[in-house]
Design a protein around this motif. Structure first.
Motif, short mmCIF file in Angstrom:
data_model
loop_
_atom_site.label_atom_id
_atom_site.label_comp_id
_atom_site.label_asym_id
_atom_site.label_seq_id
_atom_site.Cartn_x
_atom_site.Cartn_y
_atom_site.Cartn_z
N GLN A 33 0.83 -1.21 0.00
CA GLN A 33 0.00 0.00 0.00
C GLN A 33 0.86 1.26 0.00
N LEU A 34 1.95 1.23 0.76
CA LEU A 34 2.87 2.37 0.79
C LEU A 34 3.49 2.60 -0.58
N GLU A 36 2.21 1.82 -3.48
CA GLU A 36 1.17 2.38 -4.35
C GLU A 36 0.95 3.86 -4.06
N THR A 37 0.94 4.23 -2.80
CA THR A 37 0.74 5.63 -2.41
C THR A 37 1.89 6.50 -2.92
#
Length: 103
Positions: A33-34, A36-37
């Protein structure tokens, strides 16, 4: 009681391994997720930067065009105000080019 803790060391180790495995899976998900962010932020900043550069080029183009028109207008005014001097400069320039091309 001390006998039970000596005879059941295996379930505690298995439980610890499962807990670590769950934590690693959660960590992998968080890292994904990090990533992707960060990728999204970089993409947006890159898009903004590209737009800013394009805007800068447009401003430079308009500036150069306006200065070119201004210089052209000044040259036309100067030629119209001093036609004989302009013809003299053109003749001198022609003679110089001719003299240099003979060598």
């Amino acid at each position: 009681m001390s006998l039970d803790s000596k005879t059941n060391p295996q379930p505690t180790a298995a439980t610890d391994i499962e807990a670590v495995s769950r934590q690693l899976a959660a960590l992998r998900e968080d890292m994904s997720q990090l990533a992707e962010t960060v990728s999204g932020i970089a993409g947006r900043r890159g898009s903004r930067m590209a737009a800013d550069i394009a805007e800068g080029f447009d401003e430079a183009k308009h500036y150069a065009e306006s200065k070119g028109r201004s210089a052209e207008a000044q040259l036309e005014e100067s030629v119209a105000a001093h036609p004989l001097m302009t013809i003299g400069f053109a003749a001198i320039a022609g003679f110089l080019v001719g003299a240099l091309s003979r060598r």
